[in-house]
Enzyme design. Sequence first.
Site, PDB file in Angstrom:
ATOM      1  N   ASN A 118      51.990  97.817   6.935  1.00 37.60           N
ATOM      2  CA  ASN A 118      52.984  98.786   6.453  1.00 37.60           C
ATOM      3  C   ASN A 118      54.035  98.107   5.575  1.00 37.60           C
ATOM      4  OD1 ASN A 118      51.553 100.514   8.043  1.00 37.60           O
ATOM      5  ND2 ASN A 118      53.042 100.555   9.702  1.00 37.60           N
ATOM      6  N   HIS A 135      51.055  93.467   3.203  1.00 33.10           N
ATOM      7  CA  HIS A 135      51.121  94.224   1.946  1.00 33.10           C
ATOM      8  C   HIS A 135      52.533  94.247   1.376  1.00 33.10           C
ATOM      9  CE1 HIS A 135      47.211  96.455   3.261  1.00 33.10           C
ATOM     10  NE2 HIS A 135      46.984  95.253   2.778  1.00 33.10           N
ATOM     11  N   ASN A 232      45.403 103.940  19.499  1.00 36.65           N
ATOM     12  CA  ASN A 232      45.215 104.893  18.408  1.00 36.65           C
ATOM     13  C   ASN A 232      45.061 106.291  18.994  1.00 36.65           C
ATOM     14  OD1 ASN A 232      45.243 103.741  15.753  1.00 36.65           O
ATOM     15  ND2 ASN A 232      43.304 102.690  16.184  1.00 36.65           N
TER      16      ASN A 232
END
Length: 266
Positions: A118, A135, A232
């Site tokens: 993120n 990232h 998840n």
Amino acid sequence: MDFELTPELDETIARAAEAIRDARSVVALTGAGLSVESGIPPFRGPGGLWTKYGEPPMDGYQRFLRDPAQSWRERLHPKEGWLRGLQETLEAAEPNDGHRAFSALEEDGHLDALITQNIDDLHRQAGTKQLLEIHGNHFWLRCVECHTRFDPAGFPIDEDALPPLCTDCGGIVKGDTVHFGEPIPPTVLRACYAAVEACDCMIVAGTSATVYPAAEFPLEVLRRGGTVIEVNPYESELTPVASLFLQGPGGAVLQRLHARVREAAS
Ligand SMILES: [Zn+2]
């Protein structure tokens, strides 16, 4: 989403807490799913940022290098479109219980590093210290030559002298977010591999970890006989190989997991 802590899930959470307590070193890997509860939709799919505002250019990094000053003007004064949509969404977002659970685990000495895909800064805002943003970070800046990262608060931008230059080496400074076509900075990648090699327990939350390089990390832990705990809301490509699957929203499940780790300590 509706969530009920069933006895079965709570039992699995207890086993995960035990694995965390017994581990020599725990590393977390997080992705977009963890920030959905903070109001940041995923990029793709219905309601996604790119679906709504259009996709960023696939050659974003090359475009930046061709005209860094123009890219900087677009960053500082974004026109209607995906960049402005992204900026407004990120500026409004706040950390949720999932982010807070990770910083609490670190605080308690049960998390050595957190690798995130993120760019939203929410792990830092929640207080996580050992943070590896593969990232990049939407708000931070980075030299494209020497990879030094700059906190925007300490790096004023002179709009009459764009692009800004690195105070260490004189190289061009860009936003820290890794654009399409841009290699992941080798400094952060090396730190990720070192953290993964040293760990024997990995918590994967809000991502199916199918994209390189994140995809390698849980598999590497499993290869060495370590434990992979997946958090998840839905089964993912990782679920069949994960050691423990905690199905539910990241906020509630991770808070419960942290509580269980503490319980086991007392
Ligand atoms: Zn530099």
